[in-house]
Each structure stands twice: as structure tokens, then as C-alpha cells.
Scaffold this motif. Structure first.
Motif, PDB file in Angstrom:
ATOM      1  N   GLY A 159       0.786  -1.226   0.000  1.00  0.00           N
ATOM      2  CA  GLY A 159       0.000   0.000   0.000  1.00  0.00           C
ATOM      3  C   GLY A 159       0.816   1.274   0.000  1.00  0.00           C
ATOM      4  N   ASN A 160       0.186   2.338   0.559  1.00  0.00           N
ATOM      5  CA  ASN A 160       0.804   3.672   0.629  1.00  0.00           C
ATOM      6  C   ASN A 160       1.193   4.211  -0.750  1.00  0.00           C
ATOM      7  N   ASN A 161       0.355   3.885  -1.745  1.00  0.00           N
ATOM      8  CA  ASN A 161       0.574   4.351  -3.109  1.00  0.00           C
ATOM      9  C   ASN A 161       1.925   3.933  -3.682  1.00  0.00           C
ATOM     10  N   THR A 162       2.492   2.864  -3.143  1.00  0.00           N
ATOM     11  CA  THR A 162       3.674   2.282  -3.770  1.00  0.00           C
ATOM     12  C   THR A 162       3.217   1.533  -5.012  1.00  0.00           C
ATOM     13  N   PRO A 163       4.108   1.292  -5.969  1.00  0.00           N
ATOM     14  CA  PRO A 163       3.694   0.658  -7.226  1.00  0.00           C
ATOM     15  C   PRO A 163       3.025  -0.697  -7.001  1.00  0.00           C
ATOM     16  N   LEU A 164       1.833  -0.820  -7.515  1.00  0.00           N
ATOM     17  CA  LEU A 164       1.101  -2.082  -7.421  1.00  0.00           C
ATOM     18  C   LEU A 164       1.359  -2.933  -8.655  1.00  0.00           C
ATOM     19  N   LEU A 165       1.169  -2.355  -9.840  1.00  0.00           N
ATOM     20  CA  LEU A 165       1.314  -3.117 -11.082  1.00  0.00           C
ATOM     21  C   LEU A 165       1.994  -2.245 -12.134  1.00  0.00           C
ATOM     22  N   GLY A 171      -0.053   6.558  -8.912  1.00  0.00           N
ATOM     23  CA  GLY A 171       1.222   5.900  -8.692  1.00  0.00           C
ATOM     24  C   GLY A 171       1.137   4.412  -8.501  1.00  0.00           C
ATOM     25  N   LYS A 172      -0.073   3.896  -8.292  1.00  0.00           N
ATOM     26  CA  LYS A 172      -0.199   2.451  -8.099  1.00  0.00           C
ATOM     27  C   LYS A 172      -0.049   1.690  -9.409  1.00  0.00           C
ATOM     28  N   LEU A 173      -0.536   2.288 -10.489  1.00  0.00           N
ATOM     29  CA  LEU A 173      -0.512   1.651 -11.801  1.00  0.00           C
ATOM     30  C   LEU A 173       0.393   2.454 -12.731  1.00  0.00           C
ATOM     31  N   ILE A 174       1.298   1.761 -13.396  1.00  0.00           N
ATOM     32  CA  ILE A 174       2.268   2.423 -14.279  1.00  0.00           C
ATOM     33  C   ILE A 174       2.290   1.694 -15.619  1.00  0.00           C
ATOM     34  N   VAL A 175       2.118   2.441 -16.699  1.00  0.00           N
ATOM     35  CA  VAL A 175       2.250   1.861 -18.034  1.00  0.00           C
ATOM     36  C   VAL A 175       3.569   2.337 -18.629  1.00  0.00           C
ATOM     37  N   GLN A 176       4.355   1.389 -19.123  1.00  0.00           N
ATOM     38  CA  GLN A 176       5.653   1.686 -19.722  1.00  0.00           C
ATOM     39  C   GLN A 176       5.665   1.258 -21.187  1.00  0.00           C
ATOM     40  N   ASP A 177       6.230   2.109 -22.027  1.00  0.00           N
ATOM     41  CA  ASP A 177       6.436   1.742 -23.431  1.00  0.00           C
ATOM     42  C   ASP A 177       7.421   2.728 -24.038  1.00  0.00           C
ATOM     43  N   LEU A 178       7.770   2.500 -25.298  1.00  0.00           N
ATOM     44  CA  LEU A 178       8.692   3.388 -25.988  1.00  0.00           C
ATOM     45  C   LEU A 178       8.073   4.770 -26.176  1.00  0.00           C
ATOM     46  N   ALA A 179       8.912   5.766 -26.314  1.00  0.00           N
ATOM     47  CA  ALA A 179       8.464   7.157 -26.356  1.00  0.00           C
ATOM     48  C   ALA A 179       7.374   7.426 -27.394  1.00  0.00           C
ATOM     49  N   PRO A 227      13.433   0.753 -14.156  1.00  0.00           N
ATOM     50  CA  PRO A 227      13.589   1.855 -13.192  1.00  0.00           C
ATOM     51  C   PRO A 227      12.679   1.765 -11.978  1.00  0.00           C
ATOM     52  N   VAL A 228      11.579   1.019 -12.075  1.00  0.00           N
ATOM     53  CA  VAL A 228      10.644   0.898 -10.950  1.00  0.00           C
ATOM     54  C   VAL A 228      11.035  -0.332 -10.141  1.00  0.00           C
ATOM     55  N   LYS A 229      11.500  -0.099  -8.927  1.00  0.00           N
ATOM     56  CA  LYS A 229      11.990  -1.198  -8.083  1.00  0.00           C
ATOM     57  C   LYS A 229      10.919  -1.619  -7.066  1.00  0.00           C
ATOM     58  N   GLY A 230      10.864  -2.904  -6.815  1.00  0.00           N
ATOM     59  CA  GLY A 230      10.057  -3.424  -5.720  1.00  0.00           C
ATOM     60  C   GLY A 230       8.566  -3.277  -5.862  1.00  0.00           C
ATOM     61  N   ALA A 231       8.033  -3.267  -7.080  1.00  0.00           N
ATOM     62  CA  ALA A 231       6.579  -3.234  -7.266  1.00  0.00           C
ATOM     63  C   ALA A 231       5.979  -4.564  -6.818  1.00  0.00           C
ATOM     64  N   ARG A 232       4.693  -4.522  -6.506  1.00  0.00           N
ATOM     65  CA  ARG A 232       4.020  -5.772  -6.146  1.00  0.00           C
ATOM     66  C   ARG A 232       4.045  -6.735  -7.324  1.00  0.00           C
ATOM     67  N   PRO A 244      12.490 -10.181  -3.683  1.00  0.00           N
ATOM     68  CA  PRO A 244      12.219 -11.599  -3.375  1.00  0.00           C
ATOM     69  C   PRO A 244      11.186 -11.732  -2.257  1.00  0.00           C
ATOM     70  N   GLY A 245      10.275 -12.677  -2.426  1.00  0.00           N
ATOM     71  CA  GLY A 245       9.251 -12.922  -1.426  1.00  0.00           C
ATOM     72  C   GLY A 245       8.093 -11.954  -1.468  1.00  0.00           C
ATOM     73  N   TYR A 246       8.144 -10.970  -2.354  1.00  0.00           N
ATOM     74  CA  TYR A 246       7.067  -9.972  -2.444  1.00  0.00           C
ATOM     75  C   TYR A 246       6.622  -9.745  -3.895  1.00  0.00           C
ATOM     76  N   SER A 247       7.546  -9.405  -4.755  1.00  0.00           N
ATOM     77  CA  SER A 247       7.199  -9.072  -6.139  1.00  0.00           C
ATOM     78  C   SER A 247       6.836 -10.317  -6.940  1.00  0.00           C
ATOM     79  N   LYS A 248       5.943 -10.100  -7.908  1.00  0.00           N
ATOM     80  CA  LYS A 248       5.541 -11.172  -8.817  1.00  0.00           C
ATOM     81  C   LYS A 248       5.722 -10.721 -10.263  1.00  0.00           C
TER      82      LYS A 248
END
Length: 395
Positions: A224-230, A255-263, A288-293, A322-326
Motif C-alpha cells: 500500500g501507501n501508493n507504492t507501485p502495485l502493477l 502511482g499504483k498503476l504504471i504503463v511503460q512503453d517506448l516514447a 527503473p521501478v523497483k520493488g513493485a508488487r 524476493p518474497g514480495y514481487s511477482k
């Protein structure tokens, strides 16, 4: 028990009525509808003779050629709103009247247009579908780029002594030094058609969050706490995240949901929910996004050979806690035996376009294991070819 000819016809009439009734009954249940469609196709396959099958395949390219032509001519839009003669259509589209007649004949047989009288044509449900920019653009990409590569595939395989393609079929087909995606970026109109294809695929397929236990897979254990979810890696215009957000209000929050793609793809986004973060990113570089769920990819890994796929997956694994991210991969998951037609043809499509591949469960397990990940589960939706591969860091 022997049946007379009359008995057969009675049973056929009963079957016809039952199929009509069943088709109506499953029309609002996508999984049941797809199962009935698959059974129907199996029945057709068992009834067609070898000569009928080969003869039908003779003319499948011709059907696609006619459809590609009418999309360029603007005939679907011209017919919507009322039946029109070929002469009227010629005036509207500035195309030759006799050409219109010849092009529309086979498409009327396929139900894409209706023949209302002598050289007079109307719209069907298919005609309306053809006016969808997503469906039309997607078909243009599949015909102009994918089909062209498939038509060239045998010639290319002969030149390479029938080796599994390693990146050259697209280049050979289009006489270019660029692979597909760099080539698309150099051809914005074609890139637009590809983006339309990605959007159109959502119209006909079940989303992973429609049948998977999202709360168990994604939400339970989220810090939680608006850390990256997906993080949707290579997420195109963000359609998957938009769909997930609408269905599960629990994921709301900037901030929970982030879409990444080329510019160029990110720049093409115009109607995405503002809470979804848009991020320019090349998945061949460190994540660049570390430790997302969870990190999510839809139809990304199938674009690539095992060697290249490993590079992408290593960048994701390095960012996972490890043990958290999928890692969640929504892709084709072929059975080791008895692969369905769609998944098998998609494998050929990937081979011709990108030297990629559709993978079996064994192949997915081995690929992920090679980069320090292990499969938790294959979440499959009945006998549909696509599935969600859930993986974590291997201890």
C-alpha cells in the motif's frame, strides 16, 4: 442402431434448432461462447474432406485481399445507413463501379456485406464492425506486414536451409536492415495500425482479471501507501490497466498503476485515466521501478526468441523484491500435446514477423527457470490458448 435417410434429416433439423438456441443462450457468457465455437470448428473439421480443406485454403488469401481493398476504398462506411447501388458507391468512393461489384461478390458470400438486389449492397453486423478503426487498422497490419511475411516465409526458409528463423524473415520480406519494431517507428502510419491491432485484440479476448483471482494474485500482501502495485511493461496505450482499474476500485490511487512503453507509443496516448502513470521505457534496459508488487507483460515475450527473452526477463527479475514481487505474463500458453489452431497459427505468425514463438508450459517453465524465476501457477481460462503465467524470484 441403423438410421434411415429421413431420420438423419430429422436429427439435422433438431440439431439446427438446438444450435441456434444454444448460440443465443451463451451469447452473454464469453467463456461458454468460445467453447461452443471451438466445438463447432471441431465438427466442421471432422466433416470436411481433404479436398474440401485444401480447396478452401486455396482461396483464403483472396478473401483477405478483397477485405483489405474495401477498407482502403472506404466501402464499409459508404454502405452504412442504407443500401446503395454500385453506381452510387462509385460516386461516393471515387472507385470504379465494376471493380466494386467484383470486390463485393465474395464478401457478400462471407456475410461481410449483404446483396440487396442487382448490384445493390447493404450493411450487416460485419460491415458495422469493419468501420471500427481498431478492427480495420488491426486487419491492415496483419495483411500488410504479417501476411506479407508469411507469404515470403517458405522462400526465406529455403534460403536458410530450413533453420528456425533467427530474425531475418521480416528484413528479407521488406528489404530492410530494420527489425519490425524499429521499422514501425520509422513508419508512423504502420505503427498506428499495429497499435490498433493491440487494441482490437481486447475486443475479442477474455482479460486475465476477468477469470483470475485478482485479490489473491495481486492485492493480498500489497504494502500500500501508493507504492507501485502493477507495472505494465510494454503496455501500449494502457488498455489493460484501464480495464483492471474499472473492475477493481481497490487499485485506485495515483502511482499504483504504471504503463511503460517506448516514447512514440507513450506520446500516442490520448485518453488514459490520469491516475495511471505514463513512463517512457525500453525493456532492454534496467527496470527503473523497483520493488513493485507485480510486473506485467501482455504478448511481449512471444515476440522474441529465448535468447532475447532472457535479456528482458533478467531486467525485470533484477527489479523484483524476493518474497514480495511477482511477474505476471499474459500470453499464449500451449499445451504440450494437442495445441489449438489459433495458438499454433500465432506461433507461425511470430516466427514470420519477429522470429518469436508461442511457448508450451514446459517451455515457459524452462525459460523462467533460466533467469532465476519459478512458475507459481498457470492460470488458464478453459481451453482458451491464452493464460496468465505467475512467477516469483526463485529461492
Amino acid at each position: 442402431m441403423a438410421f434411415s435417410a429421413r431420420d438423419y434429416y430429422v436429427r439435422l433439423d433438431e440439431l439446427e434448432q438446438e444450435l441456434k438456441s444454444l448460440a443465443e443462450a451463451v451469447s452473454h457468457d464469453e467463456i461458454a461462447r468460445l467453447k461452443l465455437l471451438d466445438l463447432s470448428r471441431q465438427s466442421v473439421a471432422s466433416l470436411e474432406s481433404p479436398v474440401e480443406i485444401i480447396s478452401r485454403m486455396y482461396f483464403e488469401p483472396h478473401q483477405s485481399a478483397c477485405l483489405r481493398a474495401v477498407l482502403e476504398m472506404g466501402l464499409p462506411e459508404a454502405v452504412i445507413g442504407g443500401a446503395k447501388t454500385a453506381a452510387e458507391l462509385a460516386t461516393i468512393t471515387k472507385c470504379d463501379e465494376k471493380l466494386i461489384v467484383r470486390i463485393l461478390r465474395p464478401l457478400c458470400c462471407l456475410g461481410m456485406f449483404s446483396e440487396e438486389g442487382f448490384e445493390t449492397y447493404g450493411a450487416t453486423k460485419m460491415t458495422s464492425a469493419l468501420t471500427s478503426p481498431k478492427l480495420a487498422g488491426g486487419f491492415k497490419f496483419m495483411y500488410d506486414q504479417a501476411a506479407a511475411c508469411c507469404l515470403h516465409l517458405t522462400e526465406y526458409l529455403v534460403k536458410t536451409d530450413f533453420e528456425d528463423p533467427k530474425g531475418g524473415c521480416f528484413k528479407s520480406t521488406f528489404n530492410t536492415d530494420l527489425a519490425l519494431f524499429p521499422w514501425l517507428m520509422a513508419h508512423p502510419k504502420m505503427m498506428g495500425n499495429f497499435n490498433d491491432l493491440m487494441a482490437a485484440q481486447r475486443l475479442a479476448r477474455v482479460d486475465w482479471f476477468d477469470y483470475c483471482n485478482v485479490k489473491y494474485i495481486l492485492l493480498e500482501g500489497y504494502r500500500g501507501n501508493n507504492t507501485p502495485l502493477l507495472v505494465d511493461i510494454g503496455g501500449n496505450r494502457g488498455y489493460d490497466l484501464e480495464g483492471l482499474k474499472k473492475k477493481f476500485p481497490e487499485v485506485n490511487g495515483h502511482g499504483k498503476l504504471i504503463v511503460q512503453d517506448l516514447a512514440p507509443v507513450i506520446a500516442d496516448i490520448t485518453d488514459l485515466n490520469e491516475e495511471i502513470v505514463r513512463m517512457e521505457y525500453d525493456f532492454f534496459t534496467p527496470q527503473p521501478v523497483k520493488g513493485a508488487r507485480a510486473y506485467y507483460m501482455r504478448y511481449i515475450i512471444h515476440d522474441h526468441s529465448d535468447e532475447i527473452a532472457k535479456q528482458i526477463l533478467k531486467n525485470v527479475a533484477a527489479a523484483m523484491t524476493p518474497g514480495y514481487s511477482k511477474l505476471l505474463l499474459f500470453d499464449f500458453v500451449l499445451p504440450d500435446v494437442g495445441a489449438p489452431l489459433l495458438g499454433s497459427l500465432m506461433d507461425v505468425n511470430m516466427m514470420a514477423l519477429l522470429s518469436g514463438k508461442e511457448r508450451t508450459k514446459r517451455e515457459w517453465t524452462a525459460l523462467l527457470d533460466s533467469v532465476g524465476l519459478e512458475v507459481v501457477d498457470f492460470h488458464m481460462c478453459g481451453n482458451i490458448s491464452e493464460g496468465l503465467v505467475e512467477a516469483t524470484i526463485k529461492y
